[in-house]
Every structure is written in C-alpha cells, then in structure tokens.
Design an enzyme around this catalytic site. Structure first.
Site, PDB file in Angstrom:
ATOM      1  N   LYS A  11      37.145  41.117  29.895  1.00 50.52           N
ATOM      2  CA  LYS A  11      38.448  41.246  30.766  1.00 50.52           C
ATOM      3  C   LYS A  11      39.315  42.397  30.102  1.00 50.52           C
ATOM      4  O   LYS A  11      39.883  43.308  30.994  1.00 50.52           O
ATOM      5  CB  LYS A  11      39.454  39.964  30.391  1.00 50.52           C
ATOM      6  CG  LYS A  11      38.870  38.732  31.202  1.00 50.52           C
ATOM      7  CD  LYS A  11      39.360  37.363  30.931  1.00 50.52           C
ATOM      8  CE  LYS A  11      38.744  36.300  31.448  1.00 50.52           C
ATOM      9  NZ  LYS A  11      38.944  34.958  31.247  1.00 50.52           N
ATOM     10  N   GLN A  21      42.910  32.449  27.036  1.00 48.94           N
ATOM     11  CA  GLN A  21      41.670  32.062  27.194  1.00 48.94           C
ATOM     12  C   GLN A  21      41.243  30.417  26.704  1.00 48.94           C
ATOM     13  O   GLN A  21      41.687  30.002  25.960  1.00 48.94           O
ATOM     14  CB  GLN A  21      40.762  32.946  26.186  1.00 48.94           C
ATOM     15  CG  GLN A  21      39.369  32.769  26.547  1.00 48.94           C
ATOM     16  CD  GLN A  21      38.849  33.255  28.098  1.00 48.94           C
ATOM     17  OE1 GLN A  21      39.118  34.217  28.461  1.00 48.94           O
ATOM     18  NE2 GLN A  21      38.144  32.307  28.447  1.00 48.94           N
ATOM     19  N   ASP A  49      46.026  33.494  35.868  1.00 46.29           N
ATOM     20  CA  ASP A  49      44.986  32.571  35.873  1.00 46.29           C
ATOM     21  C   ASP A  49      45.304  31.675  37.087  1.00 46.29           C
ATOM     22  O   ASP A  49      44.299  30.947  37.804  1.00 46.29           O
ATOM     23  CB  ASP A  49      44.855  31.733  34.648  1.00 46.29           C
ATOM     24  CG  ASP A  49      43.718  32.262  34.101  1.00 46.29           C
ATOM     25  OD1 ASP A  49      42.592  32.982  34.721  1.00 46.29           O
ATOM     26  OD2 ASP A  49      43.527  32.037  32.720  1.00 46.29           O
TER      27      ASP A  49
END
Ligand code: NAP
Length: 284
Positions: free
Chosen positions: A55, A99, A122
């Site tokens: 990422k 995460q 997200d």
C-alpha cells in the site's frame, strides 16, 4: 462463443493508476500539499506487513504521501483509539486505514467505528456501508469496487444480468452484491447455509466467488459464457490458489480473473482511488 479470456487485473490496475496520478497531481497543484494516507499496522503479522508495504509502494507510485504507524503487538485498544483520533484531526491525512486483522480481533469493531467516515478509505464504517445500501455516493469497500471495474473492463453490460455472489462477508460479499445491484444486475447471494449452491451459481451470467476455499468452484458450477471473478486467496505450500478451479472453469467462462493477478492488484488501486476521492470531497 469466445471463451477463456483472462481479465488482467495487473494491467487494468496500472492503467487506472496512471489516471489516479494525474488526479493526485491536480490536487497537489490546487491545494499546495500531497494527498495523505495513514496506514496503521499493529503487531507482526507477516501477511499484513506485506499488504502494508504494498500500500505504501502504491502511494509512491500514484503520488500520495503515506504516513505509516507501526504499533507493537502489546498496544492497547486505547493506544490504537488515541492514534485514530489524532489522525481524524490531522488535516494532512485524507484517508486512514487500520490493517486487519488486529492482534485482538475483538477490538476491531470499535476501532473501525472510530475512524471518521470521511477518512474511511476502506469503506468499512457503518456510515459508508449504509450509504452504499441506500445507493448514496460513498467510500465503498475497495475489493468490491475493484470487482466492478474488472467486470466493466470486459466491455460486457452488467445491467439486466444475473449476478451471483458466493460469500456474504461485510468486506467483500455483501458490498459486492450491493454494487452489482447499483449497476442494475439481478443479484443472488449464496453463503455456507445455501442449499445446493451449484444449482444457483450455474445460472449466473456474472459469478463472484469470495469464500476462502481453495478451488471450490468447479466447471459444473458455472454457466457457459459466464464472467467469473475469483476473489479467493488461499495459500497452500507457498503457492496462491483462488476459490475457482481456474484451468477447468476458464474453458467454460467467457472471461475469468486469475489468482494471482486478478482482483488483488485492483484492491490496492481502489484504495488509492478512495483516498483521492476522500481528499477531493474534503478539499482543504
Ligand atoms: P470470510 O469473511 O471468511 O467470509 C467467507 C464467506 O464465504 C462467508 O460468508 C461464508 O458463509 C461463505 N462460505 C464459506 N464457505 C462456503 C461454502 N462452502 N459455500 C458457500 N459459501 C461459503 O472471507 P472474506 O474476507 O470475504 O474473503 C473471502 C476470500 O477472499 C478469502 O480467500 C480472502 O483471502 C479473499 N480476499 C481477497 C482479497 C483481495 O484483494 N484479493 C480481499 C479480501 C478477501 P457464512 O457467512 O455462512 O459463514
């Protein structure tokens, strides 16, 4: 009928990133700063470390500024919440990604709920999931958004097609089904309690498989000429397998995504896209 066309997620991802880079440069020229993505990693999960480093690399490629926060396994829920709150208040941060999985899975719900919906790149926050359900513009989950782009890249219409989604997780199955519905497909969702799923999947013009079972979908579960999107990532002896038995299903499908090189690359690209979208809508 033309069969076995491979949908190249890597190529689509590269093409998309070129467009995103232009948007990021435009933002920087107008606002005098780079768009920022904060990535929070708690603990030492090796797969999570790889995802986070990918990422960060993607941020560099697209021209975003990444802020990486590595917390030890021993970090408390309050430590993580404090960091999330600080990032919510930080004007140089447009997107926040925590995460998953967290070392303490039980904390995940509360921590994700604390991320500002405006920075929830997200798309996991209830506000964004709710807006997706209502058909409002939202930051939608990255993997499902990538799935839609992959399907559209075939040039085939989604509207009016029967789309079957195998799997109903909050991060893939449900939002994928909602996005397909938004694109005017007729949608059926199957899960582990579905009776005779093969009877349903074999009627699908578009079949999205996200169950986490190595090569579960065989060719007898697929309609001739279907578009098959394989989300699965199943590691076995250091090799990655999808949820679809690729070789046999490719002979029947019109289009199919490979694993690796299909859905995976697009997921990170859609994270970049969501971060740019978050920055644009909160231009500071
Ligand atoms: P998950 O949270 O474990 O959910 C799995 C879903 O599949 C559940 O809804 C479950 O049903 C259903 N299911 C399990 N076995 C089934 C069966 N035999 N028949 C029908 N349905 C079944 O998984 P996830 O997070 O959605 O991820 C799914 C897969 O995609 C995993 O391999 C994961 O690694 C991969 N993934 C890939 C990406 C990417 O970027 N490429 C991103 C996310 C996930 P119930 O609800 O009834 O239990």
């Amino acid at each position: 009928m033309n069969k076995g066309n491979i949908i190249d997620g890597k190529k689509l991802s590269q093409e998309t990133r070129i467009r995103l880079k232009e948007q990021a440069e435009k933002f920087e020229a107008e606002c005098g700063r780079k768009i920022g993505l904060a990535v929070v990693l708690v603990g030492e999960n090796p797969a999570s470390k790889i995802y986070v480093s990918n990422k960060i690399k993607a941020c560099e490629e697209v021209g975003l500024k990444s802020f990486a926060y590595y917390l030890p396994e021993t970090a408390s829920k309050q430590d993580i919440l404090n960091l999330v709150e600080a990032l919510n208040d930080d004007n140089s941060v447009d997107g926040i990604l925590v995460q998953l999985p967290l070392p303490n899975k039980a904390d995940e719900k509360e921590i994700l709920a604390r991320v500002s919906p405006k920075k929830d790149v997200d798309g996991f926050h209830a506000v964004n999931a709710g807006n997706l359900l209502l058909g409002n513009d939202s930051l939608s989950a990255c993997t499902p958004s990538g799935i839609i782009e992959l399907i559209k890249s075939t040039g085939c219409e989604i509207a009016g097609k029967h789309a079957v989604v195998l799997g109903r997780s909050n991060i893939v199955g449900k939002p994928a089904a909602m996005l397909l519905l938004q694109n005017d497909a007729t949608v059926t969702i199957c899960h582990s309690k579905t009776k005779n799923p093969a009877q349903i999947t074999s009627q699908a013009d578009i079949l999205v498989v996200a169950i986490g079972r190595k090569e579960f979908v065989k060719s007898d579960m697929v309609k001739e000429g279907a578009i098959v999107i394989d989300v699965g990532m199943n590691r076995d002896n250091d090799k990655l397998y999808g949820d679809v038995a690729f070789e046999e299903v490719a002979k029947k499908a019109s289009y199919i995504t490979p694993v690796p090189g299909g859905v995976g690359p697009m997921t990170i690209t859609m994270l970049m896209s969501n971060t740019i979208k978050a920055a644009m809508s909160g231009k500071r």
